[in-house]
Design an enzyme around this catalytic site. Sequence first.
Site, mmCIF file in Angstrom:
data_model
loop_
_atom_site.group_PDB
_atom_site.id
_atom_site.type_symbol
_atom_site.label_atom_id
_atom_site.label_comp_id
_atom_site.label_asym_id
_atom_site.label_seq_id
_atom_site.Cartn_x
_atom_site.Cartn_y
_atom_site.Cartn_z
ATOM 1 N N GLY A 10 4.260 12.169 4.907
ATOM 2 C CA GLY A 10 4.900 11.435 3.819
ATOM 3 C C GLY A 10 3.895 11.089 2.740
ATOM 4 C CG PHE A 11 3.720 9.027 -1.765
ATOM 5 C CD1 PHE A 11 2.644 9.720 -2.298
ATOM 6 C CD2 PHE A 11 4.154 7.877 -2.420
ATOM 7 C CE1 PHE A 11 2.004 9.276 -3.447
ATOM 8 C CE2 PHE A 11 3.520 7.434 -3.566
ATOM 9 C CZ PHE A 11 2.440 8.128 -4.077
ATOM 10 C CE1 TYR A 151 13.144 1.240 2.762
ATOM 11 C CE2 TYR A 151 12.966 -0.181 0.843
ATOM 12 C CZ TYR A 151 12.374 0.621 1.793
ATOM 13 O OH TYR A 151 11.010 0.804 1.784
#
Length: 332
Positions: A10-11, A151
């Site tokens: 991931g980033f 979220y």
Amino acid sequence: MRVLVTGSAGFIGYHLSLRLLAEGHEVIGLDALTPYYDVRLKQQRQAMLEANARFLGVSGRLEDEAAVDAAFSDAPEVVVHLAAQAGVRYSLEAPFSYTDSNVTGTLAILEAARRTPPKHLLVASSSSVYGMAAGQPSRETDMTDRPVSLYAATKKATEAMSHSYAHLFGVPITCLRFFTVYGPWGRPDMALFRFAEAIAAGEPISIFGEGRMRRDFTYVDDVVAAIDRLIGKPPVLGKPVSPADSLSPVAPWRVVNIAGGRPVELMRFVTAIETAIGRAATKELLPMQPGDVAETAADVTLLRALVGEVPQTEVEDGVRAFCDWFGGWRPD
């Protein structure tokens, strides 16, 4: 050290893994290369990590007990749990993916850490847990009981679950509240990538909140530098580092804002992209989206007390670095 990084393709996980490898550590990277966004970007990140002999990749989802056990099999001294289903807006479309990854998946990591305790477990959270907090800047000790997106609710659950495990089993845990991380190799669903793509193609960009939003944009290199320094600062029950410490009174657990503490107007961010690309954007000003907040701003007193400095990269410099990378990046 031997460090387990979940979400290594991931980033943030990719950048953190690169930094740890450059410092000579061994990195175990757990990632499922899920298709939430263009998987080719994740595959390219993964390939660059695998080029280093000290990197061991483990493929699997957080919800897969066998994959998590495999990642913990070499007893990592430090675990940095970054894997998650990200994105506020996507949580309106696919809510169960958030409970599966962010709640059930985090529980799997906590269970593995109970069985094979690391010296320090760092867990990704988000500035979104602050919701529409009346006071700015947001302090780690502020109330976070009113999330305005699913979220955010799952990230709040992540914090609460990790606190219970720190209390019950004595695992030192630091939760990291990230504030709008951006930079090269960033996620295509984030504003910087979408804006740069549209501006370069001569297409209009949609600016929600009619351009009045402010964000505590935090450059990714600054973020991983802060995480790296925090690795050696596990919370110790009964030993706060400052009056601003969020250290729990009943567990070796704290939460830390990861940001520069300098919110920037969204329109300044857009101007920086236009300047870096060399083309003006056609702007469509739209109302706020459900789940978004008007401003994020971090109080970084605790981060400074723990690591001595805070993220400093100016938005114009960080955006230019992203656009330089973006101009040369091509999917395989």
